[in-house]
Design an enzyme around this catalytic site. Structure first.
Site, PDB file in Angstrom:
ATOM      1  N   LYS A  98       4.107  12.737 -17.787  1.00  0.00           N
ATOM      2  CA  LYS A  98       3.026  12.548 -18.526  1.00  0.00           C
ATOM      3  C   LYS A  98       2.215  12.488 -17.609  1.00  0.00           C
ATOM      4  O   LYS A  98       1.636  12.260 -16.739  1.00  0.00           O
ATOM      5  CB  LYS A  98       3.902  10.400 -18.581  1.00  0.00           C
ATOM      6  CG  LYS A  98       2.229   9.807 -19.753  1.00  0.00           C
ATOM      7  CD  LYS A  98       2.414   8.572 -19.213  1.00  0.00           C
ATOM      8  CE  LYS A  98       0.940   7.817 -19.206  1.00  0.00           C
ATOM      9  NZ  LYS A  98       1.070   6.648 -19.112  1.00  0.00           N
ATOM     10  N   GLY A 159      -4.016  -1.717 -19.701  1.00  0.00           N
ATOM     11  CA  GLY A 159      -3.806  -2.879 -19.073  1.00  0.00           C
ATOM     12  C   GLY A 159      -4.337  -4.387 -19.531  1.00  0.00           C
ATOM     13  O   GLY A 159      -4.573  -5.444 -19.599  1.00  0.00           O
ATOM     14  N   ALA A 185      -0.678   2.890 -24.062  1.00  0.00           N
ATOM     15  CA  ALA A 185      -1.593   1.883 -23.415  1.00  0.00           C
ATOM     16  C   ALA A 185      -2.457   0.498 -24.434  1.00  0.00           C
ATOM     17  O   ALA A 185      -3.145   0.921 -25.460  1.00  0.00           O
ATOM     18  CB  ALA A 185      -3.169   2.469 -22.838  1.00  0.00           C
ATOM     19  N   GLY A 186      -2.649  -0.496 -24.230  1.00  0.00           N
ATOM     20  CA  GLY A 186      -3.596  -1.534 -24.438  1.00  0.00           C
ATOM     21  C   GLY A 186      -2.770  -2.565 -25.993  1.00  0.00           C
ATOM     22  O   GLY A 186      -3.001  -3.794 -25.772  1.00  0.00           O
ATOM     23  N   ASN A 207       3.949  -0.725 -21.246  1.00  0.00           N
ATOM     24  CA  ASN A 207       3.998  -1.889 -19.248  1.00  0.00           C
ATOM     25  C   ASN A 207       3.404  -2.794 -19.249  1.00  0.00           C
ATOM     26  O   ASN A 207       4.559  -3.860 -19.019  1.00  0.00           O
ATOM     27  CB  ASN A 207       3.768  -0.851 -18.340  1.00  0.00           C
ATOM     28  CG  ASN A 207       4.319  -1.336 -17.224  1.00  0.00           C
ATOM     29  OD1 ASN A 207       5.346  -1.246 -16.762  1.00  0.00           O
ATOM     30  ND2 ASN A 207       3.019  -1.789 -15.917  1.00  0.00           N
ATOM     31  N   THR A 208       2.186  -2.937 -19.280  1.00  0.00           N
ATOM     32  CA  THR A 208       1.542  -4.390 -18.501  1.00  0.00           C
ATOM     33  C   THR A 208       2.536  -5.304 -19.814  1.00  0.00           C
ATOM     34  O   THR A 208       2.437  -6.861 -19.155  1.00  0.00           O
ATOM     35  CB  THR A 208      -0.612  -4.284 -18.635  1.00  0.00           C
ATOM     36  OG1 THR A 208       0.169  -3.271 -18.128  1.00  0.00           O
ATOM     37  CG2 THR A 208      -0.427  -5.646 -18.148  1.00  0.00           C
TER      38      THR A 208
END
Length: 257
Positions: A98, A159, A185-186, A207-208
């Site tokens: 990645k 995040g 993301a997001g 992830n977050t």
């Protein structure tokens, strides 16, 4: 028939990819990863502490059978990203990478010029490159032309949990490139993941949203369901949006008429 998807020589069934950062502890991370049903887990090569062994090592807590996807997080130049990708391969993490080349420390938006430069080098070296990029269709096409095996446009800043801020551009990217499009993301909650899949994304990476939830394990289950539901809705085909109502029952043949 299983609804599989592939990147390069790698085939998968789960369309949810997960990360390993920001969890309160390794046991919670392990339970959340298992609950997500994900087959791919991304690991920041530059943040791996290779001096730690056994239960002190992050890698020891990743459920068996999960495919490692090394990433070049915290790299701010093409050169740094290339070196980090090579290190991941030296650590026997495979050919998948990645690719991240960050252009701004506050927003963590990608440096597009550096990203394309690094992608070209790594593709020539035999890597299967998955670049984290912005939601610009022109950039996505350039990354495809550079030989990337997929493109990973952001839904919102890393995040942030803001969800998909520009679904229209994401849809245009999906219509522009032939390689798989993964939203990266997001994402903040399961409905964001479902929307990404409804738009036609091949998969979603997060992830977050899981790691910092009040209950990471339960959120992992929710994200799994969101991705699966969104994918089914995409395959089923939503009805067209209309300005006016359309009665569910026919108006002819009513009793008393």
């Amino acid at each position: 028939m299983a609804d599989t998807w592939s990147i390069g020589a790698h085939a998968f069934t789960s369309r949810l990819l997960v990360g390993t950062g920001k969890y309160p502890d390794f046991p919670t991370m392990q339970r959340a990863l298992a609950a997500s049903g994900a087959e791919v887990v991304t690991v920041a090569v530059r943040r791996l502490d290779l001096s730690k062994k056994g239960e002190e090592s992050l890698l020891a807590w990743i459920p068996k059978g999960m495919k490692l996807l090394p990433n070049t997080a915290a790299c701010f130049t093409a050169e740094e990203a290339i070196r980090t990708a090579r290190l991941g391969r030296e650590l026997e993490m495979g050919d998948l990478v990645k690719l991240e080349v960050i252009g701004d420390r506050r927003t963590l938006f990608p440096d597009v010029e550096g990203l394309i430069q690094a992608a070209k080098v790594l593709v020539k070296e035999g890597f299967t490159v998955l670049p984290y990029t912005n939601d610009d269709p022109v950039t996505a096409k350039k990354l495809e032309d550079a030989g990337c095996a997929a493109v990973m446009p952001l839904g919102a800043p890393i995040g942030s949990g803001l969800g998909l801020r520009n679904p229209y551009n994401l849809r245009i990217i999906m219509e522009t490139v032939q390689v798989p499009v993964l939203v990266d993301a997001g994402v903040g909650t399961a409905s964001d993941a479902a929307l990404a899949m409804e738009l036609g994304a091949v998969a979603v990476l997060m992830n977050t949203a899981i790691a910092e939830a009040k209950d990471p394990v339960l959120m992992a289950e929710a994200m799994r369901a969101g991705v699966e539901g969104g994918r089914k809705a995409f395959l089923a085909g939503r009805i067209p949006m209309k300005l006016h109502a359309a009665a569910s029952s026919p108006m002819s043949g009513l009793i008393g008429t």
